[in-house]
Motif scaffolding. Structure first.
Motif, PDB file in Angstrom:
ATOM      1  N   CYS A   1       0.843  -1.200   0.000  1.00  0.00           N
ATOM      2  CA  CYS A   1       0.000   0.000   0.000  1.00  0.00           C
ATOM      3  C   CYS A   1       0.880   1.253   0.000  1.00  0.00           C
ATOM      4  O   CYS A   1       1.768   1.392   0.832  1.00  0.00           O
TER       5      CYS A   1
ATOM      6  N   ASN B   1       0.250   4.102   0.943  1.00  0.00           N
ATOM      7  CA  ASN B   1      -0.014   4.984   2.083  1.00  0.00           C
ATOM      8  C   ASN B   1       0.585   4.445   3.379  1.00  0.00           C
ATOM      9  O   ASN B   1       1.249   5.172   4.103  1.00  0.00           O
ATOM     10  N   CYS B   2       0.376   3.131   3.659  1.00  0.00           N
ATOM     11  CA  CYS B   2       0.817   2.591   4.952  1.00  0.00           C
ATOM     12  C   CYS B   2       1.897   1.519   4.799  1.00  0.00           C
ATOM     13  O   CYS B   2       2.482   1.084   5.792  1.00  0.00           O
TER      14      CYS B   2
ATOM     15  N   CYS C   1      -6.713  -1.857   0.581  1.00  0.00           N
ATOM     16  CA  CYS C   1      -5.838  -1.930   1.748  1.00  0.00           C
ATOM     17  C   CYS C   1      -6.724  -2.054   2.978  1.00  0.00           C
ATOM     18  O   CYS C   1      -7.414  -1.097   3.339  1.00  0.00           O
TER      19      CYS C   1
ATOM     20  N   CYS D   1      -5.889   0.947   5.573  1.00  0.00           N
ATOM     21  CA  CYS D   1      -6.269   2.333   5.223  1.00  0.00           C
ATOM     22  C   CYS D   1      -7.754   2.475   4.900  1.00  0.00           C
ATOM     23  O   CYS D   1      -8.314   3.557   5.021  1.00  0.00           O
TER      24      CYS D   1
END
Ligand SMILES: [Zn+2]
Length: 256
Positions: A224, A226-227, A246, A249
């Motif tokens: 992911c 983002n994370c 995800c 998220c």
């Protein structure tokens, strides 16, 4: 699968190459002859439009309807140029003054009388085009609520609710809006629905302009963005189309 952005790009390409010109039309493959595409020979192409995943070439009293599905395509070449596929496999060849458009494969290629377009069963049931300039996002949200038990990812693929979103932008829009594609519609606020449509539209508009698809979660090839966590993949809906998301998220209540 060609989604709405690819079809809109194809419409623009065909429009630039052939609109306003008288077409010389042939159908090298039996499939094209069966569709009656040769009836368009000698017609003038007035305009090319798209609605979701459907491409329409308006030629006076006749319209050529094309849906590319998983494997259909349109190519545009200078007349007489070498094609990337064999001539005999072309379903339709539309030749203008300098260029020719060639169609190969797909689930739908047919000629319909223009007068029947508005009540054509395949086209009339389509929802609003996600890329339409005058799209009403609130109205779209209400249509999605007609079946509140349906999950978000499944509902986004229903072309009768909103036309043009396919498997890529279903997953990417849910990720961009940080919404769990497995949540039922009843569980989502109007703001959530507005966010997912806004994301789908923005991502698809970008793809129309650039001609490229950049994936955050689709196909789960990377962690992911983002994370850094693992992107999940699972079949969803009656057609069991794979959804990528995800779980961290896009969990309900995750920070947006
Ligand atoms: Zn994540």
């Amino acid at each position: 699968m060609a989604e709405g952005d690819t079809i809109l790009r194809a419409a623009r390409r065909l429009d630039a190459a052939l609109t306003g010109q008288t077409l010389a039309v042939s159908a090298p493959s039996p499939r094209g002859r069966a569709a009656g595409v040769e009836r368009l020979d000698g017609h003038r192409l007035e305009r090319v439009t798209s609605h979701g995943k459907n491409l329409l070439l308006h030629c006076g009293d006749l319209v050529l309807h094309s849906h590319m599905g998983m494997n259909g395509s349109w190519h545009v070449y200078p007349r007489g140029a070498h094609w990337r596929k064999p001539r005999r496999s072309a379903w339709a060849v539309l030749a203008g003054e300098e260029r020719e458009a060639v169609q190969f494969g797909g689930p739908t290629l047919r000629v319909i009388p223009a007068a029947r377009l508005v009540r054509d069963p395949q086209l009339a049931r389509l929802g609003p085009d996600i890329l339409a300039p005058d799209l009403d996002l609130d109205n779209l949200g209400s249509s999605l609520r007609t079946d509140p038990s349906r999950t978000l990812g499944d509902a986004l693929l229903d072309q009768t609710l909103v036309a043009g979103i396919g498997n890529i932008f279903k997953s990417e829009a849910c990720f961009a809006a940080r919404l769990d594609p497995w949540r039922p519609i009843a569980d989502l606020t109007d703001e959530d629905l507005r966010a997912v449509f806004t994301a789908a539209r923005a991502l698809m508009q970008e793809a129309v302009e650039t001609g490229r698809h950049t994936y955050a979660v689709y196909r789960a090839r990377r962690p992911c963005p983002n994370c850094g966590g693992r992107v999940a993949a699972r079949g969803q809906g009656d057609a069991n189309r794979t959804t990528y998301w995800c779980p961290r998220c896009q969990a309900s209540g995750a920070d947006r």
